[in-house]
Design an enzyme around this catalytic site. Structure first.
Site, PDB file in Angstrom:
ATOM      1  N   HIS A 358       0.809  -1.224   0.000  1.00 36.22           N
ATOM      2  CA  HIS A 358       0.000   0.000   0.000  1.00 36.22           C
ATOM      3  C   HIS A 358       0.840   1.271   0.000  1.00 36.22           C
ATOM      4  O   HIS A 358       0.297   2.383   0.073  1.00 36.22           O
ATOM      5  CB  HIS A 358      -0.907   0.026   1.232  1.00 36.22           C
ATOM      6  CG  HIS A 358      -1.935  -1.058   1.278  1.00 36.22           C
ATOM      7  ND1 HIS A 358      -3.212  -0.914   0.791  1.00 36.22           N
ATOM      8  CD2 HIS A 358      -1.866  -2.321   1.757  1.00 36.22           C
ATOM      9  CE1 HIS A 358      -3.893  -2.022   0.981  1.00 36.22           C
ATOM     10  NE2 HIS A 358      -3.098  -2.902   1.564  1.00 36.22           N
ATOM     11  N   LYS A 550      -8.151  13.798   4.837  1.00 33.22           N
ATOM     12  CA  LYS A 550      -7.280  12.618   4.813  1.00 33.22           C
ATOM     13  C   LYS A 550      -6.235  12.793   5.915  1.00 33.22           C
ATOM     14  O   LYS A 550      -6.128  13.857   6.506  1.00 33.22           O
ATOM     15  CB  LYS A 550      -6.588  12.462   3.438  1.00 33.22           C
ATOM     16  CG  LYS A 550      -5.893  13.728   2.968  1.00 33.22           C
ATOM     17  CD  LYS A 550      -5.405  13.630   1.512  1.00 33.22           C
ATOM     18  CE  LYS A 550      -6.517  13.664   0.479  1.00 33.22           C
ATOM     19  NZ  LYS A 550      -6.467  12.488  -0.420  1.00 33.22           N
ATOM     20  N   ARG A 551      -5.466  11.770   6.190  1.00 33.59           N
ATOM     21  CA  ARG A 551      -4.402  11.910   7.191  1.00 33.59           C
ATOM     22  C   ARG A 551      -3.488  13.056   6.775  1.00 33.59           C
ATOM     23  O   ARG A 551      -3.286  13.309   5.575  1.00 33.59           O
ATOM     24  CB  ARG A 551      -3.620  10.602   7.307  1.00 33.59           C
ATOM     25  CG  ARG A 551      -4.368   9.485   7.976  1.00 33.59           C
ATOM     26  CD  ARG A 551      -4.666   9.801   9.417  1.00 33.59           C
ATOM     27  NE  ARG A 551      -3.465   9.952  10.222  1.00 33.59           N
ATOM     28  CZ  ARG A 551      -2.983   9.018  11.058  1.00 33.59           C
ATOM     29  NH1 ARG A 551      -3.608   7.859  11.164  1.00 33.59           N
ATOM     30  NH2 ARG A 551      -1.909   9.215  11.773  1.00 33.59           N
ATOM     31  N   LYS A 556       0.987  14.383   1.091  1.00 33.31           N
ATOM     32  CA  LYS A 556      -0.392  14.670   0.656  1.00 33.31           C
ATOM     33  C   LYS A 556      -0.585  16.171   0.439  1.00 33.31           C
ATOM     34  O   LYS A 556      -1.578  16.611  -0.107  1.00 33.31           O
ATOM     35  CB  LYS A 556      -1.371  14.104   1.688  1.00 33.31           C
ATOM     36  CG  LYS A 556      -1.349  12.572   1.813  1.00 33.31           C
ATOM     37  CD  LYS A 556      -2.230  12.100   2.952  1.00 33.31           C
ATOM     38  CE  LYS A 556      -2.127  10.607   3.200  1.00 33.31           C
ATOM     39  NZ  LYS A 556      -2.934   9.762   2.299  1.00 33.31           N
ATOM     40  N   THR A 658      -8.469   6.591  -1.809  1.00 32.10           N
ATOM     41  CA  THR A 658      -9.824   6.035  -1.952  1.00 32.10           C
ATOM     42  C   THR A 658     -10.870   7.115  -1.706  1.00 32.10           C
ATOM     43  O   THR A 658     -11.972   7.053  -2.249  1.00 32.10           O
ATOM     44  CB  THR A 658     -10.029   4.860  -0.955  1.00 32.10           C
ATOM     45  OG1 THR A 658      -9.503   5.229   0.319  1.00 32.10           O
ATOM     46  CG2 THR A 658      -9.383   3.594  -1.458  1.00 32.10           C
ATOM     47  N   LYS A 662     -14.669   8.195  -3.479  1.00 31.20           N
ATOM     48  CA  LYS A 662     -15.902   8.483  -2.735  1.00 31.20           C
ATOM     49  C   LYS A 662     -16.469   9.850  -3.144  1.00 31.20           C
ATOM     50  O   LYS A 662     -17.664  10.004  -3.342  1.00 31.20           O
ATOM     51  CB  LYS A 662     -15.617   8.430  -1.220  1.00 31.20           C
ATOM     52  CG  LYS A 662     -15.183   7.061  -0.738  1.00 31.20           C
ATOM     53  CD  LYS A 662     -14.461   7.092   0.599  1.00 31.20           C
ATOM     54  CE  LYS A 662     -13.869   5.726   0.939  1.00 31.20           C
ATOM     55  NZ  LYS A 662     -12.941   5.771   2.115  1.00 31.20           N
TER      56      LYS A 662
HETATM   57  C1  LIG Z   1       3.852   0.469  10.195  1.00 33.41           C
HETATM   58  C2  LIG Z   1       3.209   1.802  10.085  1.00 33.41           C
HETATM   59  C3  LIG Z   1       2.266   1.863   8.909  1.00 33.41           C
HETATM   60  C4  LIG Z   1       0.891   1.753   9.125  1.00 33.41           C
HETATM   61  C5  LIG Z   1       0.030   1.822   8.023  1.00 33.41           C
HETATM   62  C6  LIG Z   1       0.550   1.978   6.766  1.00 33.41           C
HETATM   63  C7  LIG Z   1      -0.425   1.988   5.610  1.00 33.41           C
HETATM   64  C8  LIG Z   1       0.054   1.202   4.489  1.00 33.41           C
HETATM   65  C9  LIG Z   1      -0.642   3.357   5.164  1.00 33.41           C
HETATM   66  C10 LIG Z   1      -1.889   3.450   4.308  1.00 33.41           C
HETATM   67  O1  LIG Z   1      -2.973   3.494   4.814  1.00 33.41           O
HETATM   68  N1  LIG Z   1      -1.678   3.507   2.994  1.00 33.41           N
HETATM   69  C11 LIG Z   1      -2.765   3.893   2.131  1.00 33.41           C
HETATM   70  O2  LIG Z   1      -3.445   2.707   1.706  1.00 33.41           O
HETATM   71  C12 LIG Z   1      -4.585   3.044   0.907  1.00 33.41           C
HETATM   72  C13 LIG Z   1      -5.337   1.758   0.603  1.00 33.41           C
HETATM   73  O3  LIG Z   1      -4.643   0.996  -0.344  1.00 33.41           O
HETATM   74  C14 LIG Z   1      -4.193   3.811  -0.353  1.00 33.41           C
HETATM   75  O4  LIG Z   1      -5.342   4.163  -1.053  1.00 33.41           O
HETATM   76  C15 LIG Z   1      -3.372   5.048   0.005  1.00 33.41           C
HETATM   77  O5  LIG Z   1      -2.873   5.645  -1.156  1.00 33.41           O
HETATM   78  C16 LIG Z   1      -2.215   4.657   0.914  1.00 33.41           C
HETATM   79  O6  LIG Z   1      -1.507   5.808   1.381  1.00 33.41           O
HETATM   80  C17 LIG Z   1       1.895   2.078   6.533  1.00 33.41           C
HETATM   81  C18 LIG Z   1       2.769   2.015   7.641  1.00 33.41           C
END
Ligand SMILES: CCc1ccc([C@H](C)CC(=O)N[C@@H]2O[C@H](CO)[C@@H](O)[C@H](O)[C@H]2O)cc1
Length: 816
Positions: A358, A550-551, A556, A658, A662
């Site tokens: 992701h 978004k975060r 971003k 995503t 929406k």
């Molecule tokens: C270990 C810390 C950590 C926690 C969560 C993440 C996630 C991968 C971050 C995340 O939410 N990524 C997002 O995933 C979405 C679903 O596929 C994408 O649409 C977003 O572009 C992406 O930033 C990375 C690292």
């Protein structure tokens, strides 16, 4: 008579009302006259749960009876949002419950606001998992979600003096009527200890052991008889209570071990793009995978009497690297408990596991120190070494690659602190690896996994993300759902979103454009009322609602949005009598608690909001609102009200996004870069119905390669320079002039200044089109008409076909 024929599937309002009152009195023990809205909600949730429990139990029966191959979706996060309204919509019970509440003198919409929003996730990854569960059930795919039942989900965000303050999220305080406790479903999870390698297989003597205990959440299909489980594990350490020290009166130490271990599943780590490498996080990841893998094997052996048929019956999907320890855990059980030879166990694993990446951001890629792994999971480290050796000696070296290549693809990253590269382990063990949007999947094989793509070209694929139209239209925007039902001849679009394209023949119809404009306006009024009520800020629902939710993360580029806001403010002050398009800039999002630049960005947005909103000179031509505590339920309120969707990440950084989907599905137009799924949205809606700006991935990489210097752009754009200086010299922070100096004068890693002018020009195009409502609403209708592809149903169909090789439950297999 089937055992479950007690509940008639289609109860009327009278039966529902009786059931709600029954639950209130006999389950909750509350006298109706004393009941609070939260009590009525709980009672109604029990009543609604009853109505999906039959499907829940019969679904399990069908899966057992027909030995249905099943996908197990392992994720550290499930951002489910509120369950109540979604379950009523999916079971077509909304009308009956609405009437029942009316007869009780209550309002369903108000009561449903009482539900805590279970925030068991950070952002995109967690919400995607939730949308996927809804689609898996609706498509009748045999599936189980496995996650952790954190006691404290994503922190509550409060804004105090413009700053983010994190507060604990006590989501379980009002009870959780939607889950079944499964005290009998428990598995031991071990940690630490020693490895006795004088035996084969080596004998692991763990130092501590806790119990993982299950809670099941029903995931009801839309309009169907299927309901899949989301199994969430919580830590229970009852037997760690040390009676001896208790009897000696040393109460605390008797509890100490127990409490320490019960905290394992307590709190969600609030980082969504930075791997923190904390031991507790590693324990949480292993806790999830050990309980889940043991449960998967137990379920398999319920239907087959041999472990050898596991790959035929089971697909395990890894939602990013966070659950990747499932690989050495399954190897451990197959070798240590079932005495399978390594090669056989390995071959089974490769058939069973698949992995989704992701993010390409290096700081988000998990690497665990060999020391920590050796201390916490000595047997698993041993197995990872063997997997690595097998890979290098049997796959890499025979293909004649040199030592440098071997060093690059080794799971173990050498260096003064040796690290286990979890993404490498995921790729080597999985039969399929996918990215989440075309551009991201292409970048993945040309950058991060280029070496592995050379070794396993057929292993890499793409499955573009999607969102569920049930929550993001039917639940969040019922007026739009009615509009679509009316013009698409019923609600078939809810399970076949491509039917939206029938709207294409209606986009030039003025009445339909106006009808949609009214739907949008109603949502804007509803949001304006929320902002007035909760923040005491008045916004004009006729203004253009420009939304970025978004975060908060530098890539971003919320801070580039801010540059445009200040630039626009300057222009209005320079030219107050020009015919400006009134705008309300709405932003929301949480910053990881240790991410200072992101927290500074939130503060800057609030400082600017305060300044501009109190500047009479711009009247209500421009308003800025940062809405606190962004969540799934807040997104359901904001997205239907948006005119413009800000998707402005630096090209190559946002894997997919995503919220972009929406917004477009709710008739907002997108202003965005050629990044993530924006590229595919452009392909589906057409260039004249979206505002694309900024450098492409290639141009971004060229700028980096040539040593990007932000002052090349600031010094050649006086208006940009003015904005940067204003912010950096305290125009919006007179009490601390240099508060934002660093934020403006950092190395601009994500090239805000390079894209600024192109962004501002695109924003001018937005104003121009918004000034022509028929053209704007035509474009909005075209967006909705061509967004069918971005349903999570299509994503799941792709996963089932390309990756999991799973067949849904067929009509014939459904109970008559
Ligand atoms: C270990 C810390 C950590 C926690 C969560 C993440 C996630 C991968 C971050 C995340 O939410 N990524 C997002 O995933 C979405 C679903 O596929 C994408 O649409 C977003 O572009 C992406 O930033 C990375 C690292």
């Amino acid at each position: 008579l089937t055992t479950y024929d007690y509940i008639n599937p289609k109860p009327d309002a009278e039966l529902v009302r009786k059931s709600i009152v029954y639950k209130l009195i006999f389950i909750l023990g509350i006298d109706p006259k004393d009941a609070t809205p939260a009590d009525w909600l709980n009672a109604a949730m029990f009543a609604a749960r009853d109505l999906s429990t039959e499907n829940f139990l019969s679904t399990r029966q069908i899966h057992e009876k027909f030995k249905k191959r099943t996908v197990y979706y392992l994720s550290m996060e499930f951002l489910m949002g509120r369950a109540f309204t979604n379950s009523l919509i999916n079971q077509d019970l909304y009308g009956a419950f609405e009437q029942a509440f009316k007869e009780l003198g209550l309002n369903l919409a108000d009561i449903s606001e009482q539900e805590a929003d279970p925030a068991l996730g950070n952002g995109g990854l967690g919400r995607l998992a939730a949308c996927f569960l809804d689609s898996l059930a609706t498509l009748r795919v045999p599936a189980v979600g496995y996650g952790i039942r954190y006691q404290y989900g994503m922190f509550k965000q409060e804004i105090v003096d413009g700053k983010q303050i994190e507060k604990p999220d006590l989501w379980l305080d009002n009870g959780m009527a939607w889950q079944f406790a499964r005290p009998a479903k428990r598995f031991p999870v071990s940690f630490g200890g020693t490895l006795d390698t004088s035996h084969y297989p080596p004998r692991w003597k763990p130092a501590e052991q806790i119990n993982a205990v299950a809670y099941d959440e029903i995931v009801p299909a839309f309009g169907g008889q299927i309901a899949n489980p989301l199994r969430l594990w919580t830590a229970h350490t009852g037997d760690l209570f040390n009676l001896a020290s208790f009897n000696e009166g040393d109460y605390f130490s008797s509890m100490e071990a127990q409490m320490k271990n019960e905290t394992i599943a307590n709190v969600l780590y609030p980082n969504d793009a930075t791997a923190v490498g904390r031991e507790l996080r590693l324990k949480q990841e292993y806790f999830l995978v050990s309980a889940s893998v043991q449960d998967i094997i137990a379920r398999h052996l319920c239907r087959y009497d041999s472990i050898h048929t596991l790959p035929e019956d089971v697909a395990i999907h890894l939602n990013d690297t966070h659950p990747v320890l499932a690989i050495p855990e399954l190897m451990r059980i197959l070798i240590d408990d079932y005495y399978l030879p390594f090669d056989q166990a390995w071959a089974m694993c490769q058939k069973i596991f698949s992995y989704t990446n992701h993010t390409l951001m290096s700081e988000a890629l998990e690497k665990w120190s060999v020391d920590m792994m050796a201390q916490l999971l000595p047997r698993h480290l041993d197995i990872i070494y063997k997997i690595n050796h097998h890979f290098i000696e049997n796959v890499v070296r025979p293909q004649g690659y040199d030592d440098d290549f071997i060093r690059r693809v080794s799971i173990i990253e050498e260096g003064e602190q040796r690290q286990v590269r979890m993404a490498w382990l995921a790729v080597i063990a999985s039969h399929k690896v996918n990215g989440v949007a075309k551009i991201h999947s292409d970048l993945m094989v040309s950058s991060l996994f280029a070496d592995f793509a050379a070794l396993f070209p057929e292993r890499f694929t793409n499955v573009t993300n999607g969102v569920t139209p049930r929550r993001w239209i039917a639940v969040a925007n019922p007026k739009l759902a009615r509009f679509l039902d009316k013009h698409l001849g019923g609600s078939g679009w809810l399970t076949d979103l491509n039917q939206l394209n029938q709207l294409n023949k209606l986009v030039d119809n003025k009445d339909i454009q106006n009808e949609f404009a009214n739907v949008k306006h109603a949502a804007k009024v509803r949001l304006a009322e929320y902002i007035q009520r909760e923040m005491n800020i008045t916004i004009n629902p006729n203004a253009l609602f420009d939304v970025q939710i978004k975060r908060i993360h530098a890539y971003k580029r919320q801070s580039m949005n801010v540059l445009h806001i200040v630039h626009r403010y300057n222009q209005i002050l320079n030219n107050p009598n020009a015919d400006w398009q009134p705008r309300v800039f709405i932003l929301a999002g949480k910053a990881a608690s240790s991410y200072n630049e992101a927290k500074q960005t939130i503060r800057l947005i609030n400082d600017i909001a305060y300044f501009i909103n109190h500047d009479e000179r711009v009247r209500d031509l421009i308003k800025v609102v940062f809405i606190p505590n962004y969540s799934v339920s807040l997104a359901e309120l904001i997205i239907p009200a948006a005119d413009l969707s800000e998707q402005i990440s630096l090209a190559g950084k946002e894997a997919s996004g995503t919220s972009n989907m929406k917004f477009a599905l709710n008739g907002a137009l997108t202003i965005g870069t050629l990044d993530g799924a924006n590229v595919e949205i452009l392909q589906h809606v057409g260039a004249e119905n979206i505002f694309i700006f900024g450098n492409t991935v290639e141009q971004v990489q060229t700028l980096y390669r040539n040593g990007y210097n932000p002052y090349d752009f600031i010094d050649n754009d006086p208006e940009l320079a003015q904005v940067v200086n204003q912010i950096a010299q305290g125009a919006f922070s007179p009490d601390e002039p240099h508060r934002y100096h660093k934020l403006m004068h950092n190395r601009d890693e994500f090239q805000r200044y390079a894209d600024f002018r192109s962004y501002v020009n695109a924003q001018a195009q937005v104003d121009k089109l918004y000034r022509q409502p028929e053209k704007w609403y035509r474009a909005a209708l075209v967006n909705m008409a061509n967004m069918g592809y971005f349903s999570s149903d299509r994503s799941i169909e792709d996963y089932c076909r390309e990756i999991w090789r799973i067949e849904p439950v067929s009509e014939q297999e459904l109970p008559r």
